[in-house]
Design a protein around this motif. Structure first.
Motif, PDB file in Angstrom:
ATOM      1  N   LEU A 138      33.187  71.947 171.418  1.00 11.37           N
ATOM      2  CA  LEU A 138      32.467  71.911 172.688  1.00 11.37           C
ATOM      3  C   LEU A 138      33.169  72.753 173.740  1.00 11.37           C
ATOM      4  O   LEU A 138      32.535  73.538 174.457  1.00 11.37           O
ATOM      5  N   THR A 139      34.476  72.628 173.848  1.00 16.18           N
ATOM      6  CA  THR A 139      35.234  73.409 174.826  1.00 16.18           C
ATOM      7  C   THR A 139      35.092  74.904 174.545  1.00 16.18           C
ATOM      8  O   THR A 139      34.855  75.701 175.461  1.00 16.18           O
ATOM      9  N   ALA A 140      35.211  75.279 173.271  1.00 13.71           N
ATOM     10  CA  ALA A 140      35.053  76.686 172.905  1.00 13.71           C
ATOM     11  C   ALA A 140      33.628  77.157 173.161  1.00 13.71           C
ATOM     12  O   ALA A 140      33.403  78.306 173.582  1.00 13.71           O
ATOM     13  N   ALA A 141      32.649  76.290 172.920  1.00 17.80           N
ATOM     14  CA  ALA A 141      31.251  76.656 173.152  1.00 17.80           C
ATOM     15  C   ALA A 141      30.977  76.886 174.638  1.00 17.80           C
ATOM     16  O   ALA A 141      30.241  77.810 175.010  1.00 17.80           O
ATOM     17  N   MET A 142      31.542  76.061 175.495  1.00 19.11           N
ATOM     18  CA  MET A 142      31.361  76.240 176.942  1.00 19.11           C
ATOM     19  C   MET A 142      31.946  77.579 177.390  1.00 19.11           C
ATOM     20  O   MET A 142      31.312  78.320 178.153  1.00 19.11           O
ATOM     21  N   ASP A 143      33.134  77.900 176.920  1.00 18.47           N
ATOM     22  CA  ASP A 143      33.762  79.175 177.295  1.00 18.47           C
ATOM     23  C   ASP A 143      32.947  80.356 176.774  1.00 18.47           C
ATOM     24  O   ASP A 143      32.737  81.341 177.486  1.00 18.47           O
ATOM     25  N   HIS A 144      32.476  80.247 175.534  1.00 21.90           N
ATOM     26  CA  HIS A 144      31.689  81.338 174.948  1.00 21.90           C
ATOM     27  C   HIS A 144      30.370  81.507 175.692  1.00 21.90           C
ATOM     28  O   HIS A 144      29.947  82.641 175.970  1.00 21.90           O
ATOM     29  N   ALA A 145      29.719  80.408 176.001  1.00 28.91           N
ATOM     30  CA  ALA A 145      28.432  80.479 176.696  1.00 28.91           C
ATOM     31  C   ALA A 145      28.583  81.147 178.056  1.00 28.91           C
ATOM     32  O   ALA A 145      27.793  82.028 178.424  1.00 28.91           O
ATOM     33  N   HIS A 146      29.599  80.767 178.797  1.00 31.96           N
ATOM     34  CA  HIS A 146      29.809  81.350 180.124  1.00 31.96           C
ATOM     35  C   HIS A 146      30.179  82.823 180.014  1.00 31.96           C
ATOM     36  O   HIS A 146      29.662  83.664 180.765  1.00 31.96           O
ATOM     37  N   ALA A 147      31.047  83.157 179.086  1.00 27.94           N
ATOM     38  CA  ALA A 147      31.496  84.548 178.949  1.00 27.94           C
ATOM     39  C   ALA A 147      30.385  85.464 178.462  1.00 27.94           C
ATOM     40  O   ALA A 147      30.395  86.666 178.763  1.00 27.94           O
ATOM     41  N   SER A 148      29.414  84.921 177.734  1.00 28.64           N
ATOM     42  CA  SER A 148      28.368  85.767 177.156  1.00 28.64           C
ATOM     43  C   SER A 148      27.457  86.374 178.212  1.00 28.64           C
ATOM     44  O   SER A 148      26.900  87.455 178.009  1.00 28.64           O
ATOM     45  N   GLY A 149      27.253  85.676 179.327  1.00 29.74           N
ATOM     46  CA  GLY A 149      26.347  86.171 180.350  1.00 29.74           C
ATOM     47  C   GLY A 149      24.902  86.236 179.886  1.00 29.74           C
ATOM     48  O   GLY A 149      24.113  87.034 180.400  1.00 29.74           O
ATOM     49  N   ARG A 150      24.519  85.363 178.933  1.00 31.25           N
ATOM     50  CA  ARG A 150      23.177  85.389 178.368  1.00 31.25           C
ATOM     51  C   ARG A 150      22.530  84.009 178.480  1.00 31.25           C
ATOM     52  O   ARG A 150      23.131  83.049 178.941  1.00 31.25           O
ATOM     53  N   SER A 151      21.300  83.921 178.006  1.00 28.83           N
ATOM     54  CA  SER A 151      20.578  82.650 177.976  1.00 28.83           C
ATOM     55  C   SER A 151      21.090  81.831 176.787  1.00 28.83           C
ATOM     56  O   SER A 151      21.062  82.304 175.651  1.00 28.83           O
ATOM     57  N   VAL A 152      21.538  80.615 177.053  1.00 30.68           N
ATOM     58  CA  VAL A 152      22.205  79.798 176.038  1.00 30.68           C
ATOM     59  C   VAL A 152      21.647  78.377 176.071  1.00 30.68           C
ATOM     60  O   VAL A 152      21.418  77.820 177.153  1.00 30.68           O
ATOM     61  N   TYR A 153      21.464  77.795 174.893  1.00 33.50           N
ATOM     62  CA  TYR A 153      21.223  76.357 174.774  1.00 33.50           C
ATOM     63  C   TYR A 153      22.392  75.750 174.027  1.00 33.50           C
ATOM     64  O   TYR A 153      22.719  76.157 172.911  1.00 33.50           O
ATOM     65  N   LEU A 154      23.026  74.746 174.641  1.00 35.34           N
ATOM     66  CA  LEU A 154      24.159  74.050 174.047  1.00 35.34           C
ATOM     67  C   LEU A 154      23.722  72.615 173.769  1.00 35.34           C
ATOM     68  O   LEU A 154      23.366  71.879 174.696  1.00 35.34           O
ATOM     69  N   ARG A 155      23.754  72.245 172.501  1.00 35.75           N
ATOM     70  CA  ARG A 155      23.257  70.936 172.062  1.00 35.75           C
ATOM     71  C   ARG A 155      24.422  69.964 171.906  1.00 35.75           C
ATOM     72  O   ARG A 155      25.323  70.195 171.099  1.00 35.75           O
ATOM     73  N   MET A 156      24.397  68.846 172.637  1.00 31.53           N
ATOM     74  CA  MET A 156      25.438  67.830 172.512  1.00 31.53           C
ATOM     75  C   MET A 156      24.864  66.590 171.843  1.00 31.53           C
ATOM     76  O   MET A 156      23.934  65.965 172.346  1.00 31.53           O
ATOM     77  N   GLY A 157      25.441  66.217 170.701  1.00 29.82           N
ATOM     78  CA  GLY A 157      25.032  65.010 169.999  1.00 29.82           C
ATOM     79  C   GLY A 157      25.927  63.837 170.337  1.00 29.82           C
ATOM     80  O   GLY A 157      26.490  63.764 171.432  1.00 29.82           O
ATOM     81  N   LYS A 158      26.081  62.925 169.397  1.00 33.39           N
ATOM     82  CA  LYS A 158      26.879  61.711 169.615  1.00 33.39           C
ATOM     83  C   LYS A 158      28.294  62.103 170.003  1.00 33.39           C
ATOM     84  O   LYS A 158      28.953  62.878 169.319  1.00 33.39           O
ATOM     85  N   ALA A 159      28.753  61.536 171.113  1.00 36.81           N
ATOM     86  CA  ALA A 159      29.982  62.027 171.728  1.00 36.81           C
ATOM     87  C   ALA A 159      31.249  61.354 171.217  1.00 36.81           C
ATOM     88  O   ALA A 159      32.346  61.866 171.436  1.00 36.81           O
ATOM     89  N   ASP A 160      31.128  60.210 170.547  1.00 41.54           N
ATOM     90  CA  ASP A 160      32.313  59.394 170.257  1.00 41.54           C
ATOM     91  C   ASP A 160      32.555  59.206 168.757  1.00 41.54           C
ATOM     92  O   ASP A 160      33.095  58.188 168.340  1.00 41.54           O
ATOM     93  N   LEU A 161      32.203  60.196 167.955  1.00 41.73           N
ATOM     94  CA  LEU A 161      32.378  60.074 166.510  1.00 41.73           C
ATOM     95  C   LEU A 161      33.716  60.619 166.028  1.00 41.73           C
ATOM     96  O   LEU A 161      33.983  60.615 164.828  1.00 41.73           O
ATOM     97  N   GLY A 162      34.538  61.099 166.948  1.00 40.24           N
ATOM     98  CA  GLY A 162      35.858  61.588 166.570  1.00 40.24           C
ATOM     99  C   GLY A 162      35.885  63.089 166.338  1.00 40.24           C
ATOM    100  O   GLY A 162      34.859  63.761 166.344  1.00 40.24           O
ATOM    101  N   ASP A 163      37.083  63.601 166.140  1.00 42.52           N
ATOM    102  CA  ASP A 163      37.303  65.036 165.989  1.00 42.52           C
ATOM    103  C   ASP A 163      37.276  65.442 164.520  1.00 42.52           C
ATOM    104  O   ASP A 163      37.703  64.683 163.638  1.00 42.52           O
ATOM    105  N   VAL A 164      36.812  66.650 164.282  1.00 46.61           N
ATOM    106  CA  VAL A 164      36.930  67.248 162.951  1.00 46.61           C
ATOM    107  C   VAL A 164      37.998  68.333 162.944  1.00 46.61           C
ATOM    108  O   VAL A 164      38.353  68.852 161.886  1.00 46.61           O
TER     109      VAL A 164
END
Length: 304
Positions: A138-164
């Motif tokens: 998610l953190t990397a996706a936020m940085d990539h979305a902002h840096a891209s300067g394009r139209s972006v959809y970021l999908r957030m699912g269940k927030a508390d399932l732990g890290d992979v």
């Protein structure tokens, strides 16, 4: 994952005075830190999501960098036409964040369950579609979305399932992320979103199964998939989304042109939920619980 989103949003806004946040009467506690740091850049558009997208488009044309937040049943599904015509048509730098994708808002019923957003949004030309599995993606996706300067959809699912991923992992959301290596000629599980946590647990029970997290739906890393297909015996896709037009459909479209392999698509079948209930209940009703998924993958893996 939600905390990582809030932290990333504040950090990005601290560094870029063009960043604004628009929300459709959602997420007050989630945005306490943002409103405290940047009260003049927080816009509550009310329960008027179509108008909110129009506002964001106008602000983007004026040089701002809007983040538009809503439940994914509403952003992007309710506002698909406005995203298509107001934003994506001119490739404006607006980032849409759809929270609670899949069955997260389980007790609120079909109106708040979002199982078609990937299918809808990936058909719009020029849209970037990101589906992070954990707070690191998610953190990397936020940085990539902002840096891209394009139209972006970021999908957030269940927030508390732990890290992979571990905190030391460097995540490139444009690439496939290997979570578990497997044996040559074996089953490869491709998962998008937080269901990747289930995929890792399935691989614990299916000997030799590899697991990859796929945070970028569009653009899609076709070259990585081609490489995997060269050594895999079969593929499994996993998503908390309909099997109609979603991630599994995308993979089968690509595989048919690259290196035909058997593909098992695990997702929600073409039906609505029969009952309301808890998140865990709905996973069981739709066959996305750990036991059911493990049995399906094991049976598929055992095929000659």
């Amino acid at each position: 994952m939600r905390q990582a989103f809030s932290d990333s949003l504040v950090r990005i806004a601290d560094a870029d005075p063009r960043v604004l946040l628009l929300t459709g009467d959602h997420g007050y506690a989630l945005f306490d830190a943002f409103r405290k740091a940047h009260p003049d850049r927080y816009i509550n558009a009310g329960i008027a999501e179509q108008n909110m997208v129009g506002m964001a488009a106008g602000l983007a044309r004026m040089g701002f960098r809007p983040f538009v937040y809503g439940l994914s049943a509403f952003v992007p599904v309710r506002v698909l036409e406005q995203i298509k015509l107001d934003v994506a048509h001119d490739d404006l730098p607006v980032i849409f964040v759809g929270d609670g994708a899949g069955f997260v808002y389980s007790h609120l019923g079909t109106s708040h369950q979002s199982l078609e957003d990937i299918a809808c949004i990936r058909a719009i030309p020029g849209m970037t579609v990101l589906s992070p599995a954990d707070r690191h993606e998610l953190t990397a996706a936020m940085d990539h979305a902002h840096a891209s300067g394009r139209s972006v959809y970021l999908r957030m699912g269940k927030a508390d399932l732990g890290d992979v991923h571990t905190p030391e992992t460097t995540v490139d959301v444009t690439r496939f992320q290997c979570l578990r290596p497997g044996r040559e000629g074996g089953t490869v599980i491709l998962a998008t979103g937080p269901i990747a946590t289930t995929a890792v647990r399935v691989a614990d029970q299916v000997e030799g199964a590899a697991v990859w997290s796929i945070p970028s739906i569009k653009p899609f890393d076709t070259a990585a998939l081609a490489t995997i297909c060269q050594t895999a015996g079969r593929l499994v896709t996993m998503e908390e989304h309909s099997v109609m037009g979603g991630f599994g459909s995308l993979v089968t479209e690509e595989v048919s042109a690259l290196h035909p392999l058997p593909v098992l698509r695990i997702g929600v079948q073409d039906r609505f939920s029969e009952h309301c209930g808890s998140y865990d209940y709905l996973l069981r009703e739709h066959g996305l619980d750990l036991d059911t998924v493990t049995a399906r993958v094991a049976a598929f893996d055992a095929r000659a």
